[in-house]
Design a protein around this motif. Sequence first.
Motif, mmCIF file in Angstrom:
data_model
loop_
_atom_site.group_PDB
_atom_site.id
_atom_site.type_symbol
_atom_site.label_atom_id
_atom_site.label_comp_id
_atom_site.label_asym_id
_atom_site.label_seq_id
_atom_site.Cartn_x
_atom_site.Cartn_y
_atom_site.Cartn_z
ATOM 1 N N LYS A 140 39.898 0.390 5.541
ATOM 2 C CA LYS A 140 40.037 0.978 6.872
ATOM 3 C C LYS A 140 38.927 1.987 7.126
ATOM 4 O O LYS A 140 38.275 1.961 8.178
ATOM 5 C CB LYS A 140 41.398 1.664 7.016
ATOM 6 C CG LYS A 140 41.517 2.514 8.281
ATOM 7 C CD LYS A 140 42.782 3.360 8.292
ATOM 8 C CE LYS A 140 42.776 4.333 9.457
ATOM 9 N NZ LYS A 140 43.972 5.200 9.498
ATOM 10 N N GLU A 141 38.699 2.878 6.172
ATOM 11 C CA GLU A 141 37.692 3.926 6.353
ATOM 12 C C GLU A 141 36.293 3.334 6.451
ATOM 13 O O GLU A 141 35.481 3.760 7.280
ATOM 14 C CB GLU A 141 37.779 4.922 5.198
ATOM 15 C CG GLU A 141 39.054 5.760 5.213
ATOM 16 C CD GLU A 141 39.286 6.513 3.919
ATOM 17 O OE1 GLU A 141 40.053 7.485 3.936
ATOM 18 O OE2 GLU A 141 38.707 6.122 2.872
ATOM 19 N N GLN A 144 35.919 1.378 9.816
ATOM 20 C CA GLN A 144 35.878 2.321 10.925
ATOM 21 C C GLN A 144 34.535 3.054 10.984
ATOM 22 O O GLN A 144 33.955 3.230 12.059
ATOM 23 C CB GLN A 144 37.029 3.323 10.782
ATOM 24 C CG GLN A 144 37.353 4.089 12.045
ATOM 25 C CD GLN A 144 38.591 4.958 11.878
ATOM 26 O OE1 GLN A 144 38.660 5.778 10.964
ATOM 27 N NE2 GLN A 144 39.572 4.781 12.741
ATOM 28 N N LYS A 148 31.792 2.806 14.090
ATOM 29 C CA LYS A 148 31.269 3.986 14.794
ATOM 30 C C LYS A 148 29.747 4.006 14.744
ATOM 31 O O LYS A 148 29.079 4.335 15.729
ATOM 32 C CB LYS A 148 31.856 5.255 14.170
ATOM 33 C CG LYS A 148 33.335 5.441 14.452
ATOM 34 C CD LYS A 148 33.965 6.514 13.577
ATOM 35 C CE LYS A 148 33.485 7.895 13.924
ATOM 36 N NZ LYS A 148 34.212 8.929 13.128
ATOM 37 N N GLU A 164 41.906 -4.832 10.998
ATOM 38 C CA GLU A 164 41.232 -3.544 11.184
ATOM 39 C C GLU A 164 40.993 -3.190 12.656
ATOM 40 O O GLU A 164 40.504 -2.105 12.961
ATOM 41 C CB GLU A 164 39.886 -3.543 10.453
ATOM 42 C CG GLU A 164 39.977 -3.441 8.945
ATOM 43 C CD GLU A 164 39.811 -4.779 8.257
ATOM 44 O OE1 GLU A 164 38.853 -5.511 8.578
ATOM 45 O OE2 GLU A 164 40.639 -5.104 7.386
ATOM 46 N N PHE A 167 42.188 0.218 14.073
ATOM 47 C CA PHE A 167 41.408 1.360 13.585
ATOM 48 C C PHE A 167 40.061 1.452 14.303
ATOM 49 O O PHE A 167 39.555 2.548 14.567
ATOM 50 C CB PHE A 167 41.185 1.258 12.075
ATOM 51 C CG PHE A 167 42.420 0.941 11.292
ATOM 52 C CD1 PHE A 167 43.611 1.614 11.530
ATOM 53 C CD2 PHE A 167 42.409 -0.043 10.312
ATOM 54 C CE1 PHE A 167 44.752 1.326 10.806
ATOM 55 C CE2 PHE A 167 43.550 -0.335 9.581
ATOM 56 C CZ PHE A 167 44.726 0.339 9.830
ATOM 57 N N ILE A 168 39.488 0.280 14.610
ATOM 58 C CA ILE A 168 38.204 0.257 15.318
ATOM 59 C C ILE A 168 38.370 0.793 16.734
ATOM 60 O O ILE A 168 37.577 1.616 17.204
ATOM 61 C CB ILE A 168 37.628 -1.176 15.329
ATOM 62 C CG1 ILE A 168 37.254 -1.597 13.911
ATOM 63 C CG2 ILE A 168 36.424 -1.275 16.255
ATOM 64 C CD1 ILE A 168 36.964 -3.074 13.758
ATOM 65 N N ALA A 171 38.672 4.484 16.888
ATOM 66 C CA ALA A 171 37.418 5.219 16.716
ATOM 67 C C ALA A 171 36.426 4.983 17.843
ATOM 68 O O ALA A 171 35.640 5.875 18.172
ATOM 69 C CB ALA A 171 36.777 4.834 15.377
#
Length: 237
Positions: A140-141, A144, A148, A164, A167-168, A171
């Motif tokens: 996830k991190e 993301q 970004k 995902e 989460f995208i 952000a």
Amino acid sequence: MKRPVIIALDFSSTDAVEEFLTKMPNKPLFLKVGMELFYNTGASLIHRLKENGHRIFLDLKLHDIPNTVQQGMKALARLNVDIVNVHAAGGSEMMKRAVEGLDAGTPAGIDRPKLIAVTQLTSTSELVMQQELRIHGTLKEAVQAYAKLAKTSGLEGVVSSPLEVPFIHEACGEKFLTVTPGIRLAGDAVGDQKRVTTPTDARKLGSWGIVVGRSITASCDPTKAYEKVIAEWEEQS
């Protein structure tokens, strides 16, 4: 652009593509041409598909030094495809130069191809990402962060697993394009994919567009499979 179902042409020759298309509805489709097919057929197949009204996602995942990617995108822009992509792992300078290449290469009077970036391949598990790619943190991190970076570099969207997408969007906003492979109809084999969903789940997760390959191309009735995907994808929540 309508939220598309993109059919991955998992073939190695023009003849195989044309045979497959004879089994499909006689109308413009959104087709993905990847490395295997493009390296075997070159630009001639792209021109033929475009002449027949199809939209094209040219999935070559450029990842090289910034100048090389810029010049490569300048050449690809002349093909009049609809979407092209790079690896976000190439960094912000590479992605910015890719945008510049597309701007410079797109002929007057036509729309520039949309540029999206691969975050993590759907064949990559979190364990492989951490232990082999040496990327710390969670999937996830990582996804993301790459999304970004792609947005701040001027790209229109990313490629990721549907898993995902929330989460995208968290952000990068709801309008940031999320093109999601790893789509299978319920009961189909997942093959080498690790992070997969059905078209229904991808819709619920908020994907902008889905890429479907073997669930359609390997079906004994590709049109029926395609229509089933469309029905799941376009169902109103």
